[in-house]
Design an enzyme around this catalytic site. Structure first.
Site, PDB file in Angstrom:
ATOM      1  CE  LYS A 149      42.132  26.807  31.762  1.00 33.98           C
ATOM      2  NZ  LYS A 149      41.223  26.055  32.634  1.00 33.98           N
ATOM      3  NE  ARG A 157      36.242  30.018  31.972  1.00 36.68           N
ATOM      4  CZ  ARG A 157      37.392  29.980  32.607  1.00 36.68           C
ATOM      5  NH1 ARG A 157      38.438  30.573  32.105  1.00 36.68           N
ATOM      6  NH2 ARG A 157      37.489  29.344  33.746  1.00 36.68           N
ATOM      7  NE  ARG A 186      42.691  25.815  42.421  1.00 38.86           N
ATOM      8  CZ  ARG A 186      42.403  26.087  41.146  1.00 38.86           C
ATOM      9  NH1 ARG A 186      43.292  25.822  40.198  1.00 38.86           N
ATOM     10  NH2 ARG A 186      41.244  26.602  40.826  1.00 38.86           N
ATOM     11  NE  ARG A 209      40.401  30.245  41.884  1.00 38.96           N
ATOM     12  CZ  ARG A 209      40.545  29.854  40.635  1.00 38.96           C
ATOM     13  NH1 ARG A 209      41.764  29.596  40.167  1.00 38.96           N
ATOM     14  NH2 ARG A 209      39.522  29.701  39.842  1.00 38.96           N
ATOM     15  NE  ARG A 212      35.883  27.319  38.987  1.00 39.77           N
ATOM     16  CZ  ARG A 212      36.811  26.900  39.871  1.00 39.77           C
ATOM     17  NH1 ARG A 212      36.488  26.691  41.140  1.00 39.77           N
ATOM     18  NH2 ARG A 212      38.043  26.687  39.478  1.00 39.77           N
TER      19      ARG A 212
HETATM   20  P1  ADP Z   1      39.222  27.912  36.403  1.00 41.51           P
HETATM   21  O1  ADP Z   1      39.697  27.595  35.023  1.00 41.51           O
HETATM   22  O2  ADP Z   1      39.966  27.161  37.449  1.00 41.51           O
HETATM   23  O3  ADP Z   1      37.724  27.875  36.584  1.00 41.51           O
HETATM   24  P2  ADP Z   1      39.953  30.746  36.086  1.00 41.51           P
HETATM   25  O4  ADP Z   1      40.905  31.351  37.043  1.00 41.51           O
HETATM   26  O5  ADP Z   1      40.369  30.584  34.671  1.00 41.51           O
HETATM   27  O6  ADP Z   1      39.559  29.382  36.778  1.00 41.51           O
HETATM   28  O7  ADP Z   1      38.561  31.570  36.093  1.00 41.51           O
HETATM   29  C1  ADP Z   1      37.857  31.864  37.281  1.00 41.51           C
HETATM   30  C2  ADP Z   1      36.538  32.557  36.950  1.00 41.51           C
HETATM   31  O8  ADP Z   1      36.788  33.792  36.233  1.00 41.51           O
HETATM   32  C3  ADP Z   1      35.581  31.774  36.022  1.00 41.51           C
HETATM   33  O9  ADP Z   1      34.784  30.855  36.734  1.00 41.51           O
HETATM   34  C4  ADP Z   1      34.777  32.936  35.405  1.00 41.51           C
HETATM   35  O10 ADP Z   1      33.797  33.421  36.300  1.00 41.51           O
HETATM   36  C5  ADP Z   1      35.805  34.018  35.231  1.00 41.51           C
HETATM   37  N1  ADP Z   1      36.455  33.967  33.889  1.00 41.51           N
HETATM   38  C6  ADP Z   1      37.765  33.700  33.630  1.00 41.51           C
HETATM   39  N2  ADP Z   1      38.013  33.752  32.302  1.00 41.51           N
HETATM   40  C7  ADP Z   1      36.837  34.058  31.704  1.00 41.51           C
HETATM   41  C8  ADP Z   1      36.415  34.232  30.358  1.00 41.51           C
HETATM   42  N3  ADP Z   1      37.273  34.107  29.325  1.00 41.51           N
HETATM   43  N4  ADP Z   1      35.102  34.534  30.119  1.00 41.51           N
HETATM   44  C9  ADP Z   1      34.237  34.679  31.129  1.00 41.51           C
HETATM   45  N5  ADP Z   1      34.556  34.504  32.417  1.00 41.51           N
HETATM   46  C10 ADP Z   1      35.837  34.206  32.724  1.00 41.51           C
END
Ligand code: ADP
Length: 215
Positions: A13, A88, A127, A160, A171
């Protein structure tokens, strides 16, 4: 163009959203990036978000909605935006609607990037970011020459904090339980566009822009 990106962690994404941002001058709004910045800056919000992020859980809706409402109200979002990693879960998707109504906007599409689980695991566990250039690399997929170039320039391959196996597994579980229902939600509203997210980045991008009618 007002787009929401859906897809599992590692589905690409962020990468695809960044390309759209660069080509079409649309702001890419990544809640993950915004939260990581808050954690790094040590703000009160970052402190509240950190434990959930490290465990691969979702940060609470009130924190994320606050971030999103503030960001969408900025002038650069007036002509479109790409939401990457938000909404999400179903309640975030429902809450987004009044936020958009308040600024007189509505979504044009929800794009789902589809990728098989075994590939997601390799993308996530492999990654790394080059500490010198910020370039995203993958120990399984990047050409050895690119990895060597980072090391030769004195860079380190940084992982990360939430890209370790235990957090990744969580996740993915959170994605299946909380985010996947959004596929049905956006399909019902006629906004869903499903794109194959495997293979070359350029090919995925071509499928994406094709599906959005941008080329
Ligand atoms: P990925 O999609 O690779 O898991 P992101 O960078 O989108 O990584 O998100 C990393 C973390 O940030 C998630 O595991 C969560 O803890 C938090 N996070 C990101 N976006 C949201 C959201 N919309 N609602 C709740 N938590 C979020």
């Amino acid at each position: 163009m007002r787009i929401v990106f859906l897809g599992a962690p590692g589905s690409g994404k962020g990468t695809q959203a960044q390309r759209l941002m660069a080509e079409f001058k649309l702001p890419q709004i990544s809640t993950g990036d915004l939260l990581r910045e808050a954690v790094k800056a040590g703000t009160a919000l970052g402190k509240r978000a950190r434990a959930a992020m490290d465990a691969g859980e979702l940060v609470t809706d009130d924190i994320v909605l606050g971030i999103i409402a503030e960001r969408l109200a900025q002038p650069d979002c007036a002509h479109g935006f790409i939401l990457d990693g938000f909404p999400r879960n179903l309640s975030q998707a429902r809450e987004l609607e009044p936020v958009l109504q308040n600024i007189g906007q509505s979504l044009d599409a929800a794009v789902l990037l589809n990728v098989d689980l075994d590939i997601l695991m390799k993308r996530l566990t492999g990654r790394r970011t080059c500490s010198k250039t910020g370039k995203l690399l993958n120990v399984y997929f990047s050409p050895q020459a690119e990895i060597d170039a980072c090391l030769a320039a004195g860079g380190e391959l940084i992982q990360r904090a939430d890209d370790n196996e235990a957090t990744i597994a969580n996740r993915l579980k959170v994605y299946r339980e909380q985010t996947e229902p959004l596929i049905d939600y956006y399909s019902r509203s006629g906004l869903l566009k499903t794109i194959g997210g495997e293979g070359d980045m350029q090919d995925v991008y071509a499928r994406l822009t094709g599906a959005l009618g941008l080329c």
